[in-house]
Design a protein around this motif. Structure first.
Motif, PDB file in Angstrom:
ATOM      1  N   GLU B  14       0.910  -1.237   0.050  1.00  0.00           N
ATOM      2  CA  GLU B  14       0.069   0.008  -0.097  1.00  0.00           C
ATOM      3  C   GLU B  14       0.991   1.045  -0.012  1.00  0.00           C
ATOM      4  OE1 GLU B  14      -2.665   0.098   3.293  1.00  0.00           O
ATOM      5  OE2 GLU B  14      -3.917   1.632   2.499  1.00  0.00           O
ATOM      6  N   GLY B  15       0.577   2.338  -0.977  1.00  0.00           N
ATOM      7  CA  GLY B  15       1.241   3.285  -0.883  1.00  0.00           C
ATOM      8  C   GLY B  15       2.428   3.390  -2.104  1.00  0.00           C
ATOM      9  N   GLN B  80      -3.746   1.880  -3.401  1.00  0.00           N
ATOM     10  CA  GLN B  80      -4.470   1.739  -2.185  1.00  0.00           C
ATOM     11  C   GLN B  80      -5.244   0.119  -2.232  1.00  0.00           C
ATOM     12  OE1 GLN B  80      -4.732   4.357  -0.133  1.00  0.00           O
ATOM     13  NE2 GLN B  80      -2.915   4.936  -1.480  1.00  0.00           N
ATOM     14  N   THR B  81      -5.793  -0.080  -1.013  1.00  0.00           N
ATOM     15  CA  THR B  81      -6.443  -1.297  -1.012  1.00  0.00           C
ATOM     16  C   THR B  81      -7.397  -1.572  -1.814  1.00  0.00           C
ATOM     17  OG1 THR B  81      -7.842  -0.629   0.747  1.00  0.00           O
ATOM     18  CG2 THR B  81      -5.611  -1.513   1.323  1.00  0.00           C
ATOM     19  N   GLY B  82      -8.122  -0.392  -2.065  1.00  0.00           N
ATOM     20  CA  GLY B  82      -9.272  -0.610  -3.269  1.00  0.00           C
ATOM     21  C   GLY B  82      -8.868  -0.821  -4.667  1.00  0.00           C
ATOM     22  N   ASP B  83      -7.498  -0.758  -4.877  1.00  0.00           N
ATOM     23  CA  ASP B  83      -7.012  -1.086  -6.300  1.00  0.00           C
ATOM     24  C   ASP B  83      -6.995  -2.633  -6.289  1.00  0.00           C
ATOM     25  OD1 ASP B  83      -4.805   1.780  -6.076  1.00  0.00           O
ATOM     26  OD2 ASP B  83      -6.667   1.642  -6.986  1.00  0.00           O
ATOM     27  N   VAL B 105      -3.853  -8.143  -9.023  1.00  0.00           N
ATOM     28  CA  VAL B 105      -3.090  -7.305  -8.288  1.00  0.00           C
ATOM     29  C   VAL B 105      -3.439  -7.304  -6.745  1.00  0.00           C
ATOM     30  CG1 VAL B 105      -2.425  -4.870  -7.651  1.00  0.00           C
ATOM     31  CG2 VAL B 105      -2.506  -5.649 -10.114  1.00  0.00           C
ATOM     32  N   THR B 106      -2.583  -7.777  -5.921  1.00  0.00           N
ATOM     33  CA  THR B 106      -2.936  -7.792  -4.528  1.00  0.00           C
ATOM     34  C   THR B 106      -2.358  -6.566  -3.848  1.00  0.00           C
ATOM     35  OG1 THR B 106      -3.077 -10.016  -4.504  1.00  0.00           O
ATOM     36  CG2 THR B 106      -2.863  -9.173  -2.410  1.00  0.00           C
ATOM     37  N   VAL B 107      -2.839  -5.734  -3.104  1.00  0.00           N
ATOM     38  CA  VAL B 107      -2.313  -4.776  -2.442  1.00  0.00           C
ATOM     39  C   VAL B 107      -2.224  -5.117  -0.795  1.00  0.00           C
ATOM     40  CG1 VAL B 107      -2.498  -2.153  -1.563  1.00  0.00           C
ATOM     41  CG2 VAL B 107      -3.311  -3.110  -3.822  1.00  0.00           C
ATOM     42  N   ARG B 108      -1.019  -5.025  -0.296  1.00  0.00           N
ATOM     43  CA  ARG B 108      -0.800  -5.738   1.215  1.00  0.00           C
ATOM     44  C   ARG B 108      -0.568  -4.441   2.082  1.00  0.00           C
ATOM     45  NH1 ARG B 108       3.945  -6.800  -1.750  1.00  0.00           N
ATOM     46  NH2 ARG B 108       5.544  -6.125  -0.838  1.00  0.00           N
TER      47      ARG B 108
END
Lengths: 114, 109
Positions: B14-15, B80-83, B105-108
């Motif tokens: 994230e970020g 972002q997590t919503g991505d 795509v996994t956002v951690r």
């Protein structure tokens, strides 16, 4: 303005049964498309319609027929369903190659053929 | 389809920025597209680029097109997590869209 609607959302069929998937759009688009999406694959084009009254085959048309009776509606028919047609079906409407960014997809119809 | 290829998975913190890559084979493509698909939903058109452009920026999204190598990329800034979703690239030839298999795509955190 409902965008692109598809019915039904889910369907279970037995091999050999027939059904029609319905798609409608209220955006006055000329082009409408039917795709199927299988696990691990992108969408594959089944049939498309560039304008009312015209239809053309896409990449995987076998086992399907379509009908574009008016500008608003584009239906996909399975005459004799087969397990290989188990998939998620998406309808799309847009402007026919003129304005590439105008595309709207329906929420999908999940079909299971036993 | 077979003409458009993407890597299958991407994990990003994230970020950070995410970069999703795609290659295509047909030089007669007119438009190239990026879509986002969230679980149980249809595809959402994120952005597109005309084949005579090199770059397009739209808020957090940057599309780069290398016509010589037939390579398309999507950069998501400040992920972002919503991505978290599946991202598909596609090329348009005449009326038809040809899609890649999608990049998950996994956002951690």
């Amino acid at each position: 303005n409902a965008g692109v609607t598809q019915t039904p959302k889910f369907q279970v069929l037995k091999t050999g049964q027939s059904m029609t998937l319905q798609c409608a759009q209220d955006m006055n688009h000329n082009s409408m498309y039917w795709y199927r999406q299988d696990p691990g694959m992108g969408l594959r084009l089944i049939y498309y319609s560039a304008s009312e009254g015209t239809t053309d085959k896409g990449e995987v048309p076998n086992g399907y027929n379509v009908s574009r009776l008016n500008k608003r509606e584009f239906s996909l028919r399975l005459e004799s369903a087969a397990p290989s047609q188990t998939s998620v079906y998406f309808c799309e409407s847009g402007l026919a190659g003129v304005d590439g960014e105008t595309q709207y997809f329906g929420p999908g119809t999940r079909l299971l053929v036993l | 389809g077979e003409d458009v290829e993407q890597s299958l998975f991407l994990s990003v913190r994230e970020g950070d920025s995410s970069v999703i890559n795609c290659t295509y084979t047909d030089s007669s493509s007119t438009y190239l597209y990026w879509y986002k698909q969230e679980p149980g939903a249809g595809l959402q058109l994120l952005t597109y680029i005309f084949s005579n452009m090199d770059m397009k920026q739209d808020q957090r999204l940057t599309v780069l097109l290398n016509k010589k190598d037939k390579h398309l990329s999507l950069r998501i800034a400040d992920t972002q997590t919503g991505d978290s979703a599946i991202y598909f690239c596609a090329e348009r030839i005449d009326y038809k869209l040809s899609f890649g298999a999608g990049t998950t795509v996994t956002v951690r955190a």
